[in-house]
Design a protein around this motif. Structure first.
Motif, PDB file in Angstrom:
ATOM      1  N   ASP B  71      -8.635  -0.198  -7.061  1.00 46.74           N
ATOM      2  CA  ASP B  71      -9.288  -1.453  -6.689  1.00 46.74           C
ATOM      3  C   ASP B  71     -10.641  -1.584  -7.376  1.00 46.74           C
ATOM      4  N   GLY B  72     -10.921  -0.674  -8.294  1.00 50.83           N
ATOM      5  CA  GLY B  72     -12.184  -0.754  -9.012  1.00 50.83           C
ATOM      6  C   GLY B  72     -13.320  -0.064  -8.295  1.00 50.83           C
ATOM      7  N   LEU B  73     -13.102   0.369  -7.063  1.00 45.89           N
ATOM      8  CA  LEU B  73     -14.173   0.995  -6.282  1.00 45.89           C
ATOM      9  C   LEU B  73     -13.975   2.497  -6.194  1.00 45.89           C
ATOM     10  N   SER B  74     -12.887   2.882  -5.543  1.00 50.30           N
ATOM     11  CA  SER B  74     -12.633   4.312  -5.376  1.00 50.30           C
ATOM     12  C   SER B  74     -11.998   4.853  -6.652  1.00 50.30           C
ATOM     13  N   PHE B 281      -8.957  -9.686 -11.392  1.00 52.70           N
ATOM     14  CA  PHE B 281     -10.314 -10.108 -11.057  1.00 52.70           C
ATOM     15  C   PHE B 281     -10.410 -11.012  -9.837  1.00 52.70           C
ATOM     16  N   PHE B 284      -8.350  -7.840  -7.302  1.00 55.97           N
ATOM     17  CA  PHE B 284      -8.817  -6.478  -7.562  1.00 55.97           C
ATOM     18  C   PHE B 284      -7.704  -5.455  -7.426  1.00 55.97           C
TER      19      PHE B 284
END
Lengths: 433, 323
Positions: B71-74, B281, B284
């Motif tokens: 998700d682009g975070l973790s 985008f 995500f």
């Protein structure tokens, strides 16, 4: 042979480059060269930045740690934020919409719980209206301090058009249906809708679900109870939407109209439509584009009640507020806490009011006279203060991964290319966490 | 490895070949023109490095990502074939591929005849031709985004052209129905890109040797006959070049969809490139987005291979043959 030789060299070069990239990204997010004593404040880039610049200047006058304001143009904000928030470029403090918009960051362990700040300065909580403050509470912990203003959705109207058709702003659903008939007979589109943008369509769902089923149904669905969407109340709300669309309330070409390019606001302002359901920012939009109309004929009222519905007529939907959240890895939590205190200062409230925003601090009420339009500000403020429930826009409340599918089904149900059962199924398929 | 013998052999060419003084051979870049030796791999190293860094490496990373959920975070998590399975079960994905191909085919079908006719006309010597073609090439100078915003405003059902011409547009709900939304997309890209292809055909048409037309005239062939029997066959390579450009452009169309329709109504104009953007985008979901990207690479490669093979472009036959 020749082919293979070329290929193996490419692989060698490519592999070296890959290793380089990997080693670079490996050290990202780790140790950061000390970049002086500054905190970075990241906000959505638009006209309201004027106020944020002022506040940062005020803060820097007295603080040892200096604040730096970074802006990202509106349309790109969400995507860019998600890209940088776990990187070296991450800000210390950032703008958001509370609720679902920060949940992924909370889940990833990136945000600083603000309860210790609040324990030290209770004003960070007490100086804001509770219904607003609570929409940035995730799993019982506060992660956001309100900034900018609240944006409830109101039913705007063109007073001149209503008068000509002999229509009053509707109090009930039946009033609304009668108004639709009267306006149609008068040859205007009863309700302007920017369906091309999709989010204006969502507002009709939000209010009808609220009025018929009360705010609990959506909350249940959001908490993961998929049956909520298939409940009789949900079907009843969908039935009302169908009824309104089929009555020709929005004309036939609403999917080709946009709010963002002035399409639907112009319909209302030029008297080609009677009503428009829109966030409170519609007022400043009209003030900007059609000042004459905003001054004399732009009217507004709360969304009508629905007979037999469980939702209070005073309930609101919209963007409860914008919030500042803090990154866990900030090196200057004390300075950040000081910065956040400015969000309930008189200076902040006055500055926001002067550009048409409506802050939701307890001291706002006394300063309403300084607003761009005191009457409109007062109307909104009372609504927000007295609202038993304020439902955050569905697309902000749900996780971001749900947005595309949600918009698609909303549009398709609304224009009749998807039936009730298919819509319910689509909503049940949305990810909730 | 066997390049080492290849180079000296080539460079020996001039001395060994007879009639090397022949002017034509030199002009057409025959063996005599390369006496200095062929460039080795090192010459291409800087370009290859950049190509590797900005094309090959990202492609590999996208391929890896398509088997992960991120998700682009973790940190990305290995997800096996989950993304691919999800895609193949996703009706929007299948539809988006079909829509991409449809838009491409429509684009080629509309733009090719139009730009051939305009290009051949612009290659002539009529009066005012230069002025007219200069005006005609203006859309090419505008950015796609600007053009899309312009047409979106012009096609507003209440404030734009449709409101003035209700006999043609009805209620003007162009963006609310699939057929008309696709029509608008094809129209806008035609408006923007036909000038580019016209330019290609203009150049090619001017390169046709005039003797062919003189001969045809002597034989009594009319304008139409000349067009079909001389101009069109002579434009063969230009047609292929322009069509490959159109196919590549069509499959990667994105800006027009983003600004004009946002993939709507519903998902009726959600082409693959736009769906990939939405997944990456807006939702995500970088894993699924990478899978779409890879699928798009595969489909595009396949289509351009087919075009190249069917057209015989791989044989690089010259239209100058037999002259």
């Amino acid at each position: 042979m020749k082919q293979r030789a070329r290929f193996s060299r490419t692989v060698v070069v490519g592999g070296a480059a890959l290793a380089l990239v990997l080693s670079l990204s490996g050290c990202g997010g780790g140790s950061d060269a000390a970049d002086g004593d500054t905190i970075h404040v990241l906000v959505y880039g638009d006209a309201a930045n004027k106020v944020e610049k002022e506040l940062v200047a005020t803060f820097n006058k007295t603080s040892e740690v200096k604040a730096v304001l970074d802006t990202i143009p509106g349309a790109d904000y969400q995507a860019k934020l998600q890209t940088i928030i776990n990187s070296k470029q991450a800000p210390d403090v950032f703008f958001n919409w509370g609720g679902g918009s920060i949940k992924p960051f909370v889940d990833a362990g990136l945000l600083l719980p603000l309860d210790p700040f609040i324990a030290e300065d209770p004003g960070l909580k007490e100086k804001f209206l509770p219904s607003v403050f609570n929409s940035a509470v995730v799993d019982g912990t506060s992660y956001g301090i309100p900034m900018r203003g609240t944006q409830p959705v109101l039913l705007f109207n063109n007073g001149k058009v209503l008068e000509k058709a002999g229509v009053e702003p509707p109090q009930t659903w039946d009033d609304l249906l009668a108004a639709v008939e009267a306006l149609k007979a008068d040859g205007v589109t009863p309700i302007a809708l920017g369906g091309g943008d999709r989010w204006p369509t969502l507002m009709w769902f939000e209010y009808l679900y609220d009025r018929i089923a009360g705010p609990e149904l959506f909350q249940k669905a959001l908490d993961g109870d998929k049956d909520a969407w298939a409940s009789p109340d949900s079907r009843k709300a969908l039935g009302k939407i169908r009824e309104l669309v089929d009555a020709g309330a929005f004309g036939t070409n609403y999917d080709s109209v946009k709010f963002t390019d002035q399409g639907s606001p112009t319909l209302l302002a030029t008297g080609r439509a009677g009503f428009e359901l829109m966030g409170s920012w519609a007022y400043s939009t009209q003030q900007d584009a059609h000042p004459e109309f905003a001054r004399s004929d732009l009217g507004y009222s709360a969304f009508p009640s629905v007979e037999g519905g469980k939702g209070d007529r005073a309930n609101l939907v919209g963007n409860t507020n914008n919030f500042y959240s803090v990154l866990k890895k900030t090196k200057h939590p004390q300075a950040v806490a000081e910065f956040l205190k400015l969000m309930y200062s008189d200076q902040f409230v006055k500055a926001q009011l002067s550009i048409g925003n409506l802050p939701t601090t307890t001291n706002t009420e006394g300063l309403l006279d300084t607003a761009a339009s005191p009457e409109f500000a007062k109307f909104q403020y009372d609504m927000v203060k007295e609202a038993p429930a304020f439902q955050l826009s569905w697309d902000q409340a749900y996780p971001r991964s749900a947005a595309t599918a949600m918009y698609q089904s909303l549009q398709q149900f609304f224009n009749g290319s998807m039936d009730e059962d298919a819509f319910i199924q689509a909503m049940q398929a949305l990810p909730t966490s | 490895m066997n390049r080492t013998p290849a180079i000296p052999k080539r460079s020996k060419g001039p001395e060994g070949s007879e009639g090397f003084e022949d002017r034509a051979t030199v002009r057409w870049g025959g063996p005599g023109a390369v006496a200095v030796g062929r460039p080795g791999f090192l010459w291409a190293a800087p370009a290859a490095l950049f190509f590797g860094l900005f094309a090959i490496v990202p492609l590999i990373m996208v391929a890896v990502l398509s088997f992960a959920s991120w998700d682009g975070l973790s940190d990305p998590e290995f997800a096996g074939l989950a993304n691919w399975k999800k895609l193949l079960d996703d009706p929007v994905m299948i539809k988006s591929l079909w829509l991409s191909v449809l838009l491409t085919v429509l684009g080629v079908a509309v733009q090719t005849p139009l730009s051939i006719l305009l290009g051949v006309w612009a290659a002539g010597h009529q009066r005012n031709r230069a002025v007219l073609s200069a005006i005609y090439f203006v859309p090419m100078l505008l950015s796609i985004a600007a053009v899309s915003v312009l047409w979106r405003a012009l096609l507003d059902p209440n404030l734009g052209v449709p409101a003035q011409a209700t006999w043609l547009f009805g209620d003007g709900n162009l963006f609310g129905m699939q057929a008309s939304a696709i029509g608008v997309l094809v129209f806008v890209s035609t408006w923007q890109f036909t000038p580019l292809h016209t330019l290609i055909y203009q150049g090619a048409a001017r390169a046709v040797p005039p003797v062919l037309y003189q001969a045809a005239q002597i034989d009594g062939a009319g304008k139409v006959r000349q067009f079909f029997h001389i101009t069109l066959p002579q434009l063969r390579n230009a047609i292929i070049t322009s069509m490959i450009l159109m196919v590549v452009g069509g499959l990667t169309t994105f800006d027009t969809v983003l600004i004009l329709t946002q993939g709507g109504p519903g998902s009726d104009t959600t082409i693959s490139a736009f769906y990939m953007y939405q997944k990456a985008f807006k939702s995500f979901d970088y894993g699924s987005a990478s899978a779409i990207a890879l699928l798009l690479v595969l489909v595009s490669t396949l289509i351009s291979l087919i075009v190249v093979r069917l057209s015989g472009y791989d044989k690089m036959r010259s239209t100058m043959e037999g002259l």
